[in-house]
Design a protein around this motif. Structure first.
Motif, mmCIF file in Angstrom:
data_model
loop_
_atom_site.group_PDB
_atom_site.id
_atom_site.type_symbol
_atom_site.label_atom_id
_atom_site.label_comp_id
_atom_site.label_asym_id
_atom_site.label_seq_id
_atom_site.Cartn_x
_atom_site.Cartn_y
_atom_site.Cartn_z
ATOM 1 N N VAL A 1 0.841 -1.202 0.000
ATOM 2 C CA VAL A 1 0.000 0.000 0.000
ATOM 3 C C VAL A 1 0.874 1.250 0.000
ATOM 4 C CG1 VAL A 1 -1.608 1.370 1.386
ATOM 5 C CG2 VAL A 1 -2.011 -1.076 1.062
ATOM 6 N N GLU A 2 1.920 1.215 0.823
ATOM 7 C CA GLU A 2 2.819 2.375 0.889
ATOM 8 C C GLU A 2 3.560 2.582 -0.431
ATOM 9 O OE1 GLU A 2 6.610 3.999 3.542
ATOM 10 O OE2 GLU A 2 5.537 2.176 4.129
ATOM 11 N N LEU B 1 -5.391 0.678 2.864
ATOM 12 C CA LEU B 1 -5.846 -0.325 1.910
ATOM 13 C C LEU B 1 -7.105 0.140 1.211
ATOM 14 C CD1 LEU B 1 -5.704 -3.155 0.653
ATOM 15 C CD2 LEU B 1 -6.939 -4.018 2.650
ATOM 16 N N GLU B 2 -7.981 0.818 1.940
ATOM 17 C CA GLU B 2 -9.237 1.305 1.339
ATOM 18 C C GLU B 2 -8.951 2.281 0.207
ATOM 19 O OE1 GLU B 2 -8.620 1.016 4.544
ATOM 20 O OE2 GLU B 2 -10.026 -0.636 4.978
ATOM 21 N N GLU B 3 -7.954 3.134 0.382
ATOM 22 C CA GLU B 3 -7.599 4.069 -0.681
ATOM 23 C C GLU B 3 -7.032 3.335 -1.885
ATOM 24 O OE1 GLU B 3 -5.088 7.257 0.456
ATOM 25 O OE2 GLU B 3 -6.379 7.947 2.087
ATOM 26 N N SER B 4 -6.268 2.286 -1.620
ATOM 27 C CA SER B 4 -5.721 1.481 -2.709
ATOM 28 C C SER B 4 -6.834 0.828 -3.506
ATOM 29 C CB SER B 4 -4.779 0.420 -2.149
ATOM 30 O OG SER B 4 -4.295 -0.424 -3.168
ATOM 31 N N MET B 5 -7.844 0.298 -2.807
ATOM 32 C CA MET B 5 -8.977 -0.318 -3.471
ATOM 33 C C MET B 5 -9.768 0.707 -4.265
ATOM 34 S SD MET B 5 -9.034 -3.570 -2.958
ATOM 35 C CE MET B 5 -10.728 -3.896 -3.452
ATOM 36 N N ALA B 6 -9.934 1.883 -3.684
ATOM 37 C CA ALA B 6 -10.708 2.932 -4.362
ATOM 38 C C ALA B 6 -10.007 3.415 -5.615
ATOM 39 C CB ALA B 6 -10.936 4.108 -3.411
ATOM 40 N N GLY B 7 -8.675 3.294 -5.638
ATOM 41 C CA GLY B 7 -7.932 3.756 -6.802
ATOM 42 C C GLY B 7 -8.066 2.852 -7.996
ATOM 43 N N GLY B 8 -8.582 1.626 -7.761
ATOM 44 C CA GLY B 8 -8.793 0.700 -8.870
ATOM 45 C C GLY B 8 -7.473 0.179 -9.408
#
Length: 231
Positions: free
Chosen positions: A16-17, A24-31
């Protein structure tokens, strides 16, 4: 399980970093970041694996006792094994000759260790006072050890141990593991193998110790194959 959970969680956090996301939620939201890039989905599954491993650790640890008994020299010469799983006993699940381990010798006798079943340990902890527990386990386990090996001794005359030590393990085995269909987990991209009695469904093997041993062997073979393939 908690150590494996920690390592998997570190993998998720590092990925993630590296993707410049705070969570992780931001990573998922980024697609996806490119065609066919499934990293966010993989990280979500790894996060779930980490959570499940920790849950295994938190929800159902089972106790057991180990009994280390010293027998007269020559005792081991009459036995055709150095270690044995005992699925037919309700009291002892594993016997091992300590002299088979590096550095584990006793000039005064042959040292053997018996590992109790979790059912016996739970029963003793429930029914016996703290002062009674060790004496009860010492007696019942050494009696069971004698019964298990008596056919190798003339007229079943098994010598009594000269010294016996008892140790209690309050959270030794998993009550319920991941219940997978395989013996180990390999995260090839991160060169990580996870093994233990908590991986496969509990009904797959007669004892947790057998499950742990076979899980470790499979994990070792899988990890070795990853490095062989690179050469």
């Amino acid at each position: 399980p908690s150590l494996a959970s920690s390592f998997v969680r570190k993998i998720v956090d590092a990925e993630v970093e590296a993707g410049e996301h705070a969570t992780l939620e931001e990573s998922m939201a980024g697609g996806t970041t490119g065609k066919g890039n499934q990293l966010p989905l993989i990280l979500k599954r790894l996060s779930s694996l980490s959570d499940h491993l920790q849950q295994v650790r938190d929800d159902g640890r089972q106790p057991l006792y180990t009994v280390q008994a010293t027998y007269p020299l020559g005792f081991s010469d009459l036995l055709p094994f150095d270690a044995v799983s005992v699925p037919g006993s309700s009291l002892v699940q594993f016997l091992a000759r300590e002299a088979s381990k590096s550095g584990e010798t006793d000039e005064n006798g042959d040292v053997w260790t018996a590992v109790s079943t979790s059912q016996l340990a739970s029963q003793v902890l429930k029914e016996k006072s703290e002062d009674e527990q060790q004496d009860h386990i010492r007696r019942i386990i050494t009696d069971e050890m004698a019964q298990l090996v008596k056919l190798y001794f003339k007229e079943g005359d098994v010598p009594n141990p000269t010294n016996v030590r008892v140790k209690r393990w309050g959270a030794a085995l998993c009550g319920k593991g991941l219940e997978l269909q395989e013996d180990s987990i390999t995260l090839a991209s991160w060169r990580l193998g996870i093994c233990g009695d908590f991986i496969r469904q509990s009904s797959a093997y007669p004892t947790p110790l057998e499950a742990a041993a076979l899980s470790g062997l499979e994990a070792g073979e899988r990890m070795a194959s990853l490095f062989v393939d690179q050469q």
